[in-house]
Design an enzyme around this catalytic site. Structure first.
Site, PDB file in Angstrom:
ATOM      1  N   CYS A  96      32.309  62.858  -2.540  1.00 36.45           N
ATOM      2  CA  CYS A  96      32.188  64.292  -2.792  1.00 36.45           C
ATOM      3  C   CYS A  96      30.998  64.840  -2.018  1.00 36.45           C
ATOM      4  CB  CYS A  96      32.070  64.550  -4.285  1.00 36.45           C
ATOM      5  SG  CYS A  96      30.673  63.731  -5.036  1.00 36.45           S
ATOM      6  N   CYS A 108      27.529  63.388  -2.026  1.00 32.70           N
ATOM      7  CA  CYS A 108      27.294  62.164  -1.268  1.00 32.70           C
ATOM      8  C   CYS A 108      26.740  62.511   0.108  1.00 32.70           C
ATOM      9  CB  CYS A 108      28.591  61.366  -1.097  1.00 32.70           C
ATOM     10  SG  CYS A 108      29.478  61.063  -2.620  1.00 32.70           S
ATOM     11  N   ASP A 141      53.651  42.314  -7.984  1.00 28.65           N
ATOM     12  CA  ASP A 141      52.890  41.080  -7.893  1.00 28.65           C
ATOM     13  C   ASP A 141      51.985  41.088  -9.132  1.00 28.65           C
ATOM     14  OD1 ASP A 141      51.354  38.879  -6.817  1.00 28.65           O
ATOM     15  OD2 ASP A 141      49.831  40.371  -6.350  1.00 28.65           O
ATOM     16  N   ASP A 159      49.185  42.955  -3.588  1.00 27.50           N
ATOM     17  CA  ASP A 159      47.881  43.100  -2.938  1.00 27.50           C
ATOM     18  C   ASP A 159      47.471  41.909  -2.094  1.00 27.50           C
ATOM     19  OD1 ASP A 159      47.389  41.387  -5.095  1.00 27.50           O
ATOM     20  OD2 ASP A 159      45.266  41.908  -5.034  1.00 27.50           O
ATOM     21  N   ASP A 212      51.367  38.412  -0.346  1.00 25.77           N
ATOM     22  CA  ASP A 212      52.372  39.456  -0.570  1.00 25.77           C
ATOM     23  C   ASP A 212      52.726  40.194   0.721  1.00 25.77           C
ATOM     24  OD1 ASP A 212      52.557  39.200  -3.390  1.00 25.77           O
ATOM     25  OD2 ASP A 212      50.594  40.153  -3.545  1.00 25.77           O
TER      26      ASP A 212
END
Lengths: 791, 65
Positions: free
Chosen positions: A94, A97, A502, A684, A688
């Site tokens: 945002c 930052c 997964d 992930d 996979d």
């Protein structure tokens, strides 16, 4: 700020700082922040927390002087003896930052410029290295809780960024031309009777002066694409567009030469302007997803520490690592390459690679894979050749075959163009033939009307129909933390009718969590946490996460790799670690689905802490929702049977398979494809990745391995799984809107085309029709946002 | 109609001015970060210290009463 921080688990805590962060796995584990600022002192000693009470310990490798990453390999020489550094900071979220990072960096001596790019989450620093070493910049960012990753801009700045700019320039030029030509055209239209032919011709000539170079410049993206399509003997949307623009300009010039009443300069430049808007929106959406994907990929390109033959160490970018080199991997670092351990014994988190949720012991002689995380002790690895035996090459090979095998999905816009382009050309040819044969004016009015048909069929509305909806939809998804990576991802997601999950890291959080907290006294937990504070082991982090109080300062803390931690409280020894470390016999149950940690304190009491890879908070809900949207849901995991059974039971999934290797997963997906199922695969791990590439459409969390994220069509951030499932509803709504837009364009054409064929269309009517239909299509696309607000 | 002699060039000139300004801003990188630019406009000043900012937020809070 509330908007930007919502949906973030640390939002509450950090609100005072007006900064929000995603959960990232680095040393300053943000999950520890919950009310226990002390936990942070391990890595950011300069904060004004009670740091003095904690003595320096062996296990804490990150001190104030040592930044998380060595950036020296990425520092570039800039003008005037300055240096520049490009960093990716994923936790930039945002506007606050921007201020925190830029403001704080500018306080360092010698910093000439520090510029954050909020869209791409990158930071560019230009500074004098004589005054501030590069490491100090990294350290400052670590301290601010913005862990950076350096990158090489030459590798990341792609040709697409240049194309973006070229498109924007073309759009600007077309916009300028459209406004000015329209200015002149309106004068001609409104002065039909009073304006003399000389003035009208002047207006037309000035218009031509503007329009000709504009078409030559701004029309290029369309001409090039149309030419490429024709060369490949096919038709795309750009063929009728190019034809309409070129014919309109050509005819207008010849009309002007004959000092005729009507010229279509305004139509041609306006057409270009509108279409370029659509093209730019489309492009921007894609390059945004692309830059995010590039950021993800570059995370792998962290510098590796190479041990030279004389024993000295140098930091090299991973790209420069060669077979046979020796690489040192510190605790908490990702293994940068495939290799064999030459010295050291440690525990590795291989969850990204194999799906195994518990840490694995790795010793000298064992093979390690890029992407695994070193947990316990420093190791040295000799880089091996990527022969066909390694897991990575096997996965890469599977992925390549999967991508070749994936049936090419034809996008809606292209399907529309395949019908639309021939139809338009046919109608226009018919008009020409009809007027030439039946009319008495010869070829001239016949050509005029044929061109009018080409212009009025308005590829505008069709050109905008898809990108406007997709931009709105992907904007909505972005707000939910979902990146649309594949251009046709939304369309495919809308068509999905089955889902395969997964387990590790997808349905579960991918890191252990304390599960028997109820049977542990507050005192024991406090003791364990005070010790765990000094370790980066995932189990230690899990203890810290469960503990909300204040840790007690201990003395003489030290960590024994692969064993546990030891410390003293009032001269009494306290240990946490494995059974052996705490004085129990070694035997552990083979079928154990939990990890354990023991605490032995002064009074010889032993306390058992058990951990498991907990399901995501909304996993049950998400699975239920996916069953509702897609009908069938199943679980394919590489983890052990006991763990998978348990998870499937909790989630209420009837179809599941455990211990599935990458190949098994592909076989199952192909089976489903043969049953005519369009599968959404969510996973992930590296294991996979081939499955993600095989599936009809795929998604992976932002914590996934690089290869998986590259293979996936969608990447979702944050701790929640449900938004990804909800995205299906958005994708379906978007698809419905695209069809509506096509419907509107067709409706409009059924009214306008007969008029044009009959010869009733003047430039004024063409201009009105064109802008009118474009605006209607755009407004209709915006309805997606409206309907989202209501729900 | 003689007014057209300079009205048209003036109109075109203004349009060109806009186009040049656009191309210049594009070249100088002002379109690189559209999301960030939207927020930079509303930064009041360079508050850089997290602690300082926190104290500001705290001191602001009673004012809301």
């Amino acid at each position: 700020m509330s908007k930007c921080c919502s949906g973030n688990n640390t939002a509450k805590v950090d609100s005072a700082l007006a900064v929000s962060h995603p959960p990232v796995q680095n040393c300053c584990s943000k999950e520890n922040i919950n009310g226990q600022a002390e936990a942070e002192t391990t890595c950011s000693a300069s904060r004004s927390q009670p740091v003095a009470t904690v003595p320096p310990v062996k296990a804490v490798y990150q001190t104030a002087a040592e930044p998380s990453i060595d950036p020296t390999a990425y520092v570039l020489a800039a003008k005037d003896g300055l240096s520049s550094l490009n960093l990716i900071i994923d936790s930039i979220h945002c506007p606050s930052c921007i201020r925190l990072i830029e403001g704080n960096l500018k306080k360092l001596p010698g910093i000439k410029s520090a510029r954050v790019n909020l869209s791409t989450k990158r930071l560019f620093v230009l500074w004098d290295e004589a005054l501030t070493p590069a490491k100090a910049i990294i350290h400052k960012l670590d301290e601010l809780d913005f862990p950076p990753t350096p990158f090489n801009p030459a590798l990341l700045t792609s040709a697409s960024e240049k194309e973006d700019k070229a498109l924007l320039r073309a759009m600007g030029v077309a916009g300028f031309a459209a406004a000015n030509v329209m200015l002149l055209s309106v004068a001609v239209w409104s002065g039909t009777d009073e304006m003399g032919p000389a003035t009208r011709d002047l207006m037309h000539w000035v218009s031509a002066l503007i329009a000709l170079p504009t078409v030559a410049y701004s029309g290029q993206p369309f001409f090039r694409s149309a030419f490429a399509a024709l060369k490949a003997r096919s038709l795309n949307m750009d063929v009728p567009i190019s034809l309409a623009v070129l014919l309109a300009v050509g005819m207008s010039v010849s009309e002007t030469l004959q000092s005729a009443k009507h010229a279509y300069f305004d139509a041609s430049v306006m057409l270009l302007f509108f279409l370029l808007i659509g093209r730019y929106l489309d492009r921007r959406m894609r390059s945004r997803a692309q830059s995010a994907a590039q950021n993800l990929l570059s995370l792998r390109a962290i510098a590796a520490t190479v041990i030279n033959e004389d024993g000295s160490r140098t930091s090299l970018p991973v790209e420069a690592i060669e077979t046979g080199m020796k690489v040192a991997i510190a605790v908490g670092e990702k293994v940068p390459v495939d290799g064999r351990i030459t010295s050291g014994k440690s525990e590795l988190d291989t969850s990204l690679v194999t799906g195994e949720s518990l840490p694995q012991i790795a010793e000298t002689g064992d093979v390690v894979f890029a992407g695994t995380l070193n947990l316990a002790a420093p190791i040295e690895v000799k880089v091996t050749a990527r022969d066909d035996q390694t897991l990575l090459s096997e996965i890469v090979r599977l992925m390549e075959t999967a991508e070749q095998g994936r049936a090419k999905y034809v996008q809606l816009a292209d399907r529309a163009a395949q019908i639309y382009a021939p139809a338009v050309h046919l109608l226009s040819a018919l008009t020409f033939a009809g007027w030439w044969i039946l009319g008495d004016g010869g070829w001239h009015p016949a050509l005029m009307n044929a061109v009018a048909v080409l212009i009025i069929t308005c590829p505008c509305a069709l050109g905008l129909a898809v990108p406007t909806v997709q931009v709105v939809a992907s904007g909505l998804l972005l707000k939910r933390g979902i990146l649309v990576k594949a251009a046709d991802g939304l369309e495919r997601l809308a068509d999905a009718d089955a889902v395969v999950f997964d387990k590790t890291g997808t349905l579960t959080e991918g890191k252990p969590a304390l599960i028997n907290q109820a049977s542990i006294t507050e005192n024991d937990l406090q003791l364990a946490a005070s010790l765990a504070l000094h370790s980066k082991h995932p189990l230690s982090k899990a203890v810290l996460k469960a503990f909300t109080g204040k840790p007690i300062p201990l003395t003489d803390i030290h960590e024994e790799a692969g064993q546990g931690l030891e410390g003293y409280l009032n001269n009494q020894r306290i240990r946490i670690g494995n059974r052996h470390w705490c004085g129990l016999d070694q035997s552990t149950d083979e079928n154990e689905t939990v990890s354990e940690l023991w605490l032995s304190s002064s009074d010889n009491k032993l306390v058992r802490f058990t951990f498991t890879d907990r399901l995501r908070d909304d996993a049950v809900e998400a699975v239920a929702l996916s069953a509702r949207y897609l009908g069938s849901a199943e679980l394919l995991s590489g983890d052990r049977k006991a763990a998978v059974t348990l998870a499937a039971k909790e989630l209420g999934l009837k179809n599941w398979r455990a211990e599935a290797n990458p190949k098994d997963k592909i076989i199952r997906l192909e089976e489903l494809a043969r049953e005519n199922k369009k599968v959404l695969m969510i996973g992930d791990g590296l294991n996979d990745a081939p499955a993600l590439a095989t599936a009809f459409v795929s998604a992976s969390p932002a914590t996934a391995s690089d290869i998986s994220q590259t293979a996936a069509d969608f990447v979702f951030q944050g701790n929640r799984l449900k938004p990804m499932i909800e995205a299906i509803a958005i994708a379906r709504k978007a698809k419905a809107l695209i069809f509506q837009n096509f419907g509107l364009a067709i409706l409009y054409n059924t009214i306008a085309v007969p008029l044009a064929m009959a010869g009733y269309v003047t430039p004024l009517i063409a201009a009105l029709a064109m802008s009118g239909s474009s605006i209607i299509v755009t407004l209709n696309a915006l309805r997606l946002r409206l309907s989202e607000k209501e729900s | 109609m003689s007014a057209l002699v300079f009205l048209i060039p003036v109109a075109l000139g203004l349009g060109l001015l806009g186009l040049v300004a656009f191309l210049w801003s594009l070249r100088s990188g002002q379109f690189d970060d559209l999301d960030g630019a939207a927020y930079r406009a509303v930064f009041d000043d360079d508050i850089v210290d997290p602690a300082e900012e926190r104290s500001r937020e705290v001191s602001k809070a009673p004012g809301k009463k």
